[in-house]
Design a protein around this motif. Structure first.
Motif, PDB file in Angstrom:
ATOM      1  N   ILE A   1      -3.574   9.887  -4.343  1.00  0.00           N
ATOM      2  CA  ILE A   1      -3.849   8.584  -4.934  1.00  0.00           C
ATOM      3  C   ILE A   1      -3.466   7.523  -3.916  1.00  0.00           C
ATOM      4  N   TYR A   2      -4.377   6.612  -3.643  1.00  0.00           N
ATOM      5  CA  TYR A   2      -4.100   5.561  -2.668  1.00  0.00           C
ATOM      6  C   TYR A   2      -4.067   4.215  -3.370  1.00  0.00           C
TER       7      TYR A   2
ATOM      8  N   PRO B   1       0.823  -1.216   0.000  1.00  0.00           N
ATOM      9  CA  PRO B   1       0.000   0.000   0.000  1.00  0.00           C
ATOM     10  C   PRO B   1       0.851   1.258   0.000  1.00  0.00           C
ATOM     11  N   CYS B   2       0.360   2.281  -0.658  1.00  0.00           N
ATOM     12  CA  CYS B   2       1.086   3.553  -0.677  1.00  0.00           C
ATOM     13  C   CYS B   2       0.110   4.697  -0.936  1.00  0.00           C
ATOM     14  N   LEU B   3       0.247   5.746  -0.161  1.00  0.00           N
ATOM     15  CA  LEU B   3      -0.535   6.968  -0.345  1.00  0.00           C
ATOM     16  C   LEU B   3       0.358   8.000  -1.022  1.00  0.00           C
TER      17      LEU B   3
ATOM     18  N   ARG C   1      -9.239  12.796  -5.510  1.00  0.00           N
ATOM     19  CA  ARG C   1      -8.849  11.581  -4.791  1.00  0.00           C
ATOM     20  C   ARG C   1      -9.126  10.373  -5.673  1.00  0.00           C
ATOM     21  N   ARG C   2      -8.160   9.507  -5.763  1.00  0.00           N
ATOM     22  CA  ARG C   2      -8.313   8.288  -6.547  1.00  0.00           C
ATOM     23  C   ARG C   2      -7.869   7.080  -5.729  1.00  0.00           C
ATOM     24  N   ILE C   3      -8.528   5.954  -5.975  1.00  0.00           N
ATOM     25  CA  ILE C   3      -8.122   4.676  -5.392  1.00  0.00           C
ATOM     26  C   ILE C   3      -7.741   3.757  -6.537  1.00  0.00           C
ATOM     27  N   VAL C   4      -6.572   3.125  -6.430  1.00  0.00           N
ATOM     28  CA  VAL C   4      -6.119   2.179  -7.452  1.00  0.00           C
ATOM     29  C   VAL C   4      -5.809   0.842  -6.790  1.00  0.00           C
TER      30      VAL C   4
END
Length: 205
Positions: A57-58, A45-47, A90-93
């Motif tokens: 982006i998370y 995981p990385c923010l 904000r984005r989640i990948v």
């Protein structure tokens, strides 16, 4: 043999600009064995924070984490106005490749929503021209951009790949269409092919 691995769980583009290229080229998630030289890419995981572009982006690695980040991001959006941190994009990948791509797009000062629509258009044109077999398993990735062109790579399940150099105007058409539409100010947590399919239907009506 046990070895240590430095995993960056938070990167601020403003404070750690040297790490941005590492995310884009994948070296930030790369592990190399000191003994045999074996190299592997590890999912962790990385923010990613980019204050200049007001983007975060998370990269999540599990469904539980994804749900937690969704709740956190939505809570921030409710607590802050458009001018505050909650007004940020904000984005989640959910994969290392998608993480690399999103950071590359933002760094290139591009709108990832327009890029996803462009990728869909490039794939459709490729299928029409018989460049590759039309199959749901194909991948489309943003490669690079300059003042004149946007590079998109298509990768097919057969192992074949194809790089398209799209005139910058093609990207601008999608960006302008979004800006003039009802979804101009919408910033969904997920901007991917599923989003592009849905949005292309909305924009065509």
């Amino acid at each position: 043999r046990r070895m240590d691995f430095a995993a960056w769980t938070k990167v601020n583009a403003q404070d750690d600009p040297n790490l941005v290229d590492g995310i884009i080229d994948g070296s930030c998630c790369e592990f190399t064995c000191d003994s045999c030289g074996y190299t592997a890419h590890l999912e962790h995981p990385c923010l990613y924070l980019d204050p200049c572009h007001r983007v975060c982006i998370y990269h999540v690695v599990s469904d539980q984490m994804r749900e937690q980040v969704e709740e956190m991001f939505r809570g921030l959006a409710e607590d802050d106005g458009e001018q505050g941190p909650g007004g940020s994009i904000r984005r989640i990948v959910r994969s290392r490749e998608e993480f690399q791509e999103k950071v590359a797009i933002i760094t290139a000062d591009l709108d990832d929503r327009a890029i996803e629509l462009l990728k869909l258009g490039v794939a459709g044109q490729a299928f029409t021209q018989g460049v590759g077999p039309e199959a749901p398993g194909y991948k489309a990735r943003f490669v690079a951009a300059d003042a004149d062109t946007i590079q998109i790579r298509l990768m097919f399940t057969s192992g074949r790949s194809f790089v398209a150099d799209i005139p910058r105007g093609g990207y601008e058409l999608f960006a302008d269409e979004i800006s003039a539409s009802d979804i101009a100010n919408e910033q969904p947590l997920y901007v991917d092919r599923t989003w592009a399919y849905h949005t292309s239907d909305v924009l065509s009506h």
